[in-house]
Design a protein around this motif. Sequence first.
Motif, short mmCIF file in Angstrom:
data_model
loop_
_atom_site.label_atom_id
_atom_site.label_comp_id
_atom_site.label_asym_id
_atom_site.label_seq_id
_atom_site.Cartn_x
_atom_site.Cartn_y
_atom_site.Cartn_z
N GLU A 175 0.82 -1.21 0.00
CA GLU A 175 0.00 0.00 0.00
C GLU A 175 0.85 1.26 0.00
OE1 GLU A 175 -2.92 -0.18 3.10
OE2 GLU A 175 -3.58 -2.18 2.46
N TYR A 176 1.99 1.23 0.66
CA TYR A 176 2.87 2.40 0.69
C TYR A 176 3.36 2.71 -0.71
CZ TYR A 176 6.83 5.42 1.51
OH TYR A 176 7.71 6.48 1.47
N ARG A 177 3.80 1.68 -1.42
CA ARG A 177 4.31 1.88 -2.78
C ARG A 177 3.22 2.42 -3.71
NH1 ARG A 177 8.68 -1.02 -5.93
NH2 ARG A 177 8.30 -0.35 -8.06
N ALA A 178 2.02 1.86 -3.59
CA ALA A 178 0.90 2.31 -4.43
C ALA A 178 0.59 3.78 -4.15
CB ALA A 178 -0.32 1.44 -4.18
N ALA A 179 0.58 4.18 -2.89
CA ALA A 179 0.30 5.57 -2.53
C ALA A 179 1.42 6.48 -3.03
CB ALA A 179 0.14 5.71 -1.02
N LEU A 180 2.65 6.03 -2.92
CA LEU A 180 3.78 6.83 -3.40
C LEU A 180 3.72 7.00 -4.91
CD1 LEU A 180 6.42 8.30 -2.80
CD2 LEU A 180 7.60 6.10 -2.98
N GLU A 181 3.35 5.94 -5.62
CA GLU A 181 3.22 6.04 -7.08
C GLU A 181 2.14 7.04 -7.46
OE1 GLU A 181 2.61 2.01 -8.35
OE2 GLU A 181 4.76 1.56 -8.29
N GLN A 182 1.04 7.10 -6.70
CA GLN A 182 0.00 8.09 -6.97
C GLN A 182 0.52 9.51 -6.79
OE1 GLN A 182 -3.30 7.15 -4.42
NE2 GLN A 182 -4.16 5.66 -5.84
N VAL A 183 1.31 9.72 -5.76
CA VAL A 183 1.88 11.04 -5.51
C VAL A 183 2.82 11.42 -6.64
CG1 VAL A 183 3.43 12.35 -3.99
CG2 VAL A 183 1.64 10.92 -3.00
N VAL A 184 3.68 10.51 -7.05
CA VAL A 184 4.64 10.79 -8.12
C VAL A 184 3.90 11.08 -9.42
CG1 VAL A 184 6.46 9.77 -9.54
CG2 VAL A 184 6.52 9.49 -7.05
N GLU A 185 2.90 10.26 -9.76
CA GLU A 185 2.15 10.48 -10.99
C GLU A 185 1.44 11.83 -10.98
OE1 GLU A 185 -0.38 7.08 -11.45
OE2 GLU A 185 1.32 5.73 -11.73
N ALA A 186 0.88 12.21 -9.84
CA ALA A 186 0.20 13.50 -9.74
C ALA A 186 1.20 14.64 -9.92
CB ALA A 186 -0.51 13.62 -8.38
N ARG A 187 2.34 14.52 -9.27
CA ARG A 187 3.37 15.57 -9.41
C ARG A 187 3.85 15.69 -10.84
NH1 ARG A 187 5.99 17.56 -4.43
NH2 ARG A 187 4.23 17.48 -3.02
N LEU A 188 4.08 14.55 -11.51
CA LEU A 188 4.53 14.57 -12.90
C LEU A 188 3.49 15.22 -13.82
CD1 LEU A 188 6.24 11.07 -13.22
CD2 LEU A 188 7.35 13.31 -13.21
N ALA A 189 2.21 15.06 -13.48
CA ALA A 189 1.14 15.64 -14.27
C ALA A 189 0.87 17.09 -13.88
CB ALA A 189 -0.13 14.81 -14.11
N GLY A 190 1.62 17.61 -12.89
CA GLY A 190 1.44 18.99 -12.44
C GLY A 190 0.23 19.18 -11.55
N LEU A 191 -0.26 18.11 -10.98
CA LEU A 191 -1.43 18.17 -10.11
C LEU A 191 -1.02 18.13 -8.65
CD1 LEU A 191 -3.60 15.56 -12.02
CD2 LEU A 191 -3.73 18.05 -12.21
N GLU A 192 -1.96 18.52 -7.82
CA GLU A 192 -1.76 18.42 -6.37
C GLU A 192 -1.86 16.95 -5.99
OE1 GLU A 192 -1.09 19.78 -2.52
OE2 GLU A 192 -1.08 20.96 -4.36
N PRO A 193 -0.86 16.41 -5.31
CA PRO A 193 -0.93 14.98 -4.95
C PRO A 193 -2.05 14.71 -3.95
CG PRO A 193 0.96 16.01 -3.92
CD PRO A 193 0.35 17.04 -4.82
N PRO A 194 -2.59 13.50 -3.99
CA PRO A 194 -3.64 13.15 -3.02
C PRO A 194 -3.08 13.18 -1.61
CG PRO A 194 -2.93 11.22 -4.24
CD PRO A 194 -2.25 12.41 -4.87
N HIS A 195 -3.89 13.64 -0.71
CA HIS A 195 -3.45 13.73 0.69
C HIS A 195 -3.83 12.47 1.44
CE1 HIS A 195 -2.25 17.88 0.39
NE2 HIS A 195 -3.34 18.10 -0.32
N ALA A 196 -3.04 12.16 2.42
CA ALA A 196 -3.32 11.00 3.26
C ALA A 196 -4.63 11.25 4.02
CB ALA A 196 -2.19 10.77 4.24
N ARG A 197 -5.35 10.18 4.19
CA ARG A 197 -6.58 10.30 4.98
C ARG A 197 -6.23 10.79 6.37
NH1 ARG A 197 -8.28 4.53 4.97
NH2 ARG A 197 -6.36 4.19 3.89
N ASP A 198 -7.08 11.62 6.92
CA ASP A 198 -6.86 12.12 8.27
C ASP A 198 -6.88 10.94 9.23
OD1 ASP A 198 -8.86 15.11 7.79
OD2 ASP A 198 -6.76 14.70 7.32
N ALA A 199 -5.88 10.90 10.05
CA ALA A 199 -5.80 9.82 11.03
C ALA A 199 -6.89 10.03 12.08
CB ALA A 199 -4.43 9.79 11.68
N GLN A 200 -7.59 9.00 12.37
CA GLN A 200 -8.63 9.06 13.39
C GLN A 200 -8.17 8.27 14.59
OE1 GLN A 200 -12.27 7.60 11.77
NE2 GLN A 200 -12.48 9.28 10.32
#
Length: 72
Positions: A21-46
């Motif tokens: 799951e860590y790698r998948a989330a990191l890949e989403q952040v990298v892909e968003a950054r490469l596309a010039g988008l704001e990366p997805p934020h981590a869910r708020d810890a409850q």
Amino acid sequence: MARTLMGQLTEDFRREEHHDEYRAALEQVVEARLAGLEPPHARDAQVMPGQVVDLMAALEASMQAARKHHAS
């Protein structure tokens, strides 16, 4: 007792059964950054209210479950 339980529950590691799951989330952040988008934020810890667990009772229950599993 813990070593016995671990011995009963030990299996060969099968990579295809696990998802990083860590790698998948990191890949989403990298892909968003490469596309010039704001990366997805981590869910708020409850903070979840917890309960006190009797570790010895939990270990004994795990041992019994492992014995039943291996007996069948």
